[in-house]
Design a protein around this motif. Sequence first.
Motif, mmCIF file in Angstrom:
data_model
loop_
_atom_site.group_PDB
_atom_site.id
_atom_site.type_symbol
_atom_site.label_atom_id
_atom_site.label_comp_id
_atom_site.label_asym_id
_atom_site.label_seq_id
_atom_site.Cartn_x
_atom_site.Cartn_y
_atom_site.Cartn_z
ATOM 1 N N GLU A 27 123.351 -11.459 40.673
ATOM 2 C CA GLU A 27 122.793 -10.611 39.627
ATOM 3 C C GLU A 27 121.316 -10.341 39.860
ATOM 4 N N ALA A 28 120.934 -9.083 39.693
ATOM 5 C CA ALA A 28 119.535 -8.687 39.719
ATOM 6 C C ALA A 28 119.073 -8.461 38.295
ATOM 7 N N PHE A 29 117.942 -9.051 37.945
ATOM 8 C CA PHE A 29 117.374 -8.935 36.605
ATOM 9 C C PHE A 29 116.213 -7.954 36.666
ATOM 10 N N PHE A 30 116.286 -6.936 35.808
ATOM 11 C CA PHE A 30 115.290 -5.870 35.854
ATOM 12 C C PHE A 30 114.234 -6.026 34.770
ATOM 13 N N GLY A 31 113.024 -5.591 35.106
ATOM 14 C CA GLY A 31 111.978 -5.427 34.113
ATOM 15 C C GLY A 31 112.144 -4.096 33.394
ATOM 16 N N GLN A 32 111.234 -3.820 32.446
ATOM 17 C CA GLN A 32 111.324 -2.584 31.666
ATOM 18 C C GLN A 32 110.839 -1.373 32.440
ATOM 19 N N GLY A 33 110.122 -1.614 33.515
ATOM 20 C CA GLY A 33 109.676 -0.503 34.339
ATOM 21 C C GLY A 33 108.315 0.038 33.949
ATOM 22 N N THR A 34 107.720 0.776 34.886
ATOM 23 C CA THR A 34 106.478 1.511 34.663
ATOM 24 C C THR A 34 106.787 2.986 34.833
ATOM 25 N N ALA A 61 111.737 -16.486 30.320
ATOM 26 C CA ALA A 61 111.041 -15.205 30.291
ATOM 27 C C ALA A 61 111.673 -14.284 31.311
ATOM 28 N N GLY A 62 111.667 -12.981 30.987
ATOM 29 C CA GLY A 62 112.251 -11.999 31.878
ATOM 30 C C GLY A 62 111.244 -11.527 32.913
ATOM 31 N N VAL A 63 111.609 -10.460 33.620
ATOM 32 C CA VAL A 63 110.727 -9.855 34.603
ATOM 33 C C VAL A 63 109.651 -9.066 33.860
ATOM 34 N N ALA A 64 108.408 -9.361 34.166
ATOM 35 C CA ALA A 64 107.292 -8.700 33.496
ATOM 36 C C ALA A 64 106.705 -7.633 34.408
ATOM 37 N N GLN A 65 106.448 -6.460 33.838
ATOM 38 C CA GLN A 65 105.827 -5.376 34.585
ATOM 39 C C GLN A 65 104.669 -4.795 33.784
ATOM 40 N N VAL A 118 97.369 4.599 42.493
ATOM 41 C CA VAL A 118 97.858 3.837 41.341
ATOM 42 C C VAL A 118 98.512 2.551 41.850
ATOM 43 N N ALA A 119 98.466 1.518 41.023
ATOM 44 C CA ALA A 119 99.089 0.242 41.386
ATOM 45 C C ALA A 119 99.893 -0.281 40.225
ATOM 46 N N PHE A 120 101.031 -0.876 40.551
ATOM 47 C CA PHE A 120 101.910 -1.468 39.558
ATOM 48 C C PHE A 120 102.061 -2.951 39.880
ATOM 49 N N TRP A 121 102.204 -3.736 38.825
ATOM 50 C CA TRP A 121 102.308 -5.180 39.005
ATOM 51 C C TRP A 121 103.627 -5.701 38.460
ATOM 52 N N CYS A 122 104.182 -6.704 39.106
ATOM 53 C CA CYS A 122 105.439 -7.294 38.681
ATOM 54 C C CYS A 122 105.372 -8.808 38.818
ATOM 55 N N ASN A 123 105.811 -9.489 37.782
ATOM 56 C CA ASN A 123 105.959 -10.944 37.827
ATOM 57 C C ASN A 123 107.425 -11.279 37.610
ATOM 58 N N PRO A 124 108.124 -11.774 38.619
ATOM 59 C CA PRO A 124 109.565 -12.008 38.496
ATOM 60 C C PRO A 124 109.862 -13.237 37.646
ATOM 61 N N ILE A 125 111.126 -13.449 37.404
ATOM 62 C CA ILE A 125 111.568 -14.651 36.702
ATOM 63 C C ILE A 125 111.225 -15.867 37.566
ATOM 64 N N SER A 126 110.722 -16.908 36.919
ATOM 65 C CA SER A 126 110.288 -18.096 37.643
ATOM 66 C C SER A 126 111.411 -18.656 38.515
ATOM 67 N N GLY A 127 111.097 -18.891 39.765
ATOM 68 C CA GLY A 127 112.070 -19.468 40.685
ATOM 69 C C GLY A 127 112.899 -18.463 41.456
ATOM 70 N N HIS A 128 112.775 -17.188 41.102
ATOM 71 C CA HIS A 128 113.539 -16.163 41.812
ATOM 72 C C HIS A 128 112.846 -15.817 43.117
#
Lengths: 114, 113
Positions: free
Chosen positions: A102-109, A2-6, A19-29
């Motif tokens: 490498e940095a893996f990006f989420g789709q953003g808010t 699974a990728g980075v979830a936002q 306002v608040a934004f949430w991020c769940n990174p790739i497991s183990g990162h």
Amino acid sequence: EAGVAQSPRYKIIEKRQSVAFWCNPISGHATLYWYQQILGQGPKLLIQFQNNGVVDDSQLPKDRFSAERLKGVDSTLKIQPAKLEDSAVYLCASGVLGGSPEAFFGQGTRLTVV
Amino acid sequence: QQQVKQSPQSLIVQKGGIPIINCAYENTAFDYFPWYQQFPGKGPALLIAIRPDVSEKKEGRFTISFNKSAKQFSLHIMDSQPGDSATYFCAASTLSGTYKYIFGTGTRLKVLA
């Protein structure tokens, strides 16, 4: 993997609201980044975590922005109070500590402050 | 000294053309130079990266040329396709300690069919 979830994907608020934004990174990162991308510009680093510790927050406007990563996994970025110039896409990225750079990006808010 | 300057801001090429995007940096401590590709509504994704011990790196149709003495690097897209239409960002980082990316301002590429 699974990728980075936002979440949320989009948010519209009035100035001076919070306002608040949430991020769940790739497991183990272990490394987690929050970037601000204003329309037509490149991403600008706001804050960088390594596990649950802050590595760099030199460009975070600390009078209104805060971020936490309490358990070293997911993270929250908060803006209070918001200004019109905070309108931007907020990107979360994660990376492996000591491994591939490498940095893996989420789709953003996408935040719009009116 | 922390800036990465990118040009051009936008680029339009015909299908099959070879768009070239240029970046320049000041900080000689940078030793990792990735290019990211971003489609509308998506986050940036790593396309190709180079370290300063080589002058060129190819991956498929994408090539990075690196000039250490001039502190410049560029992205070439061979046989460009309409699907390559996206915004491209160069970036720079150090490989010591934690990785901290400084991004360029982006180049919006449009490949005409």
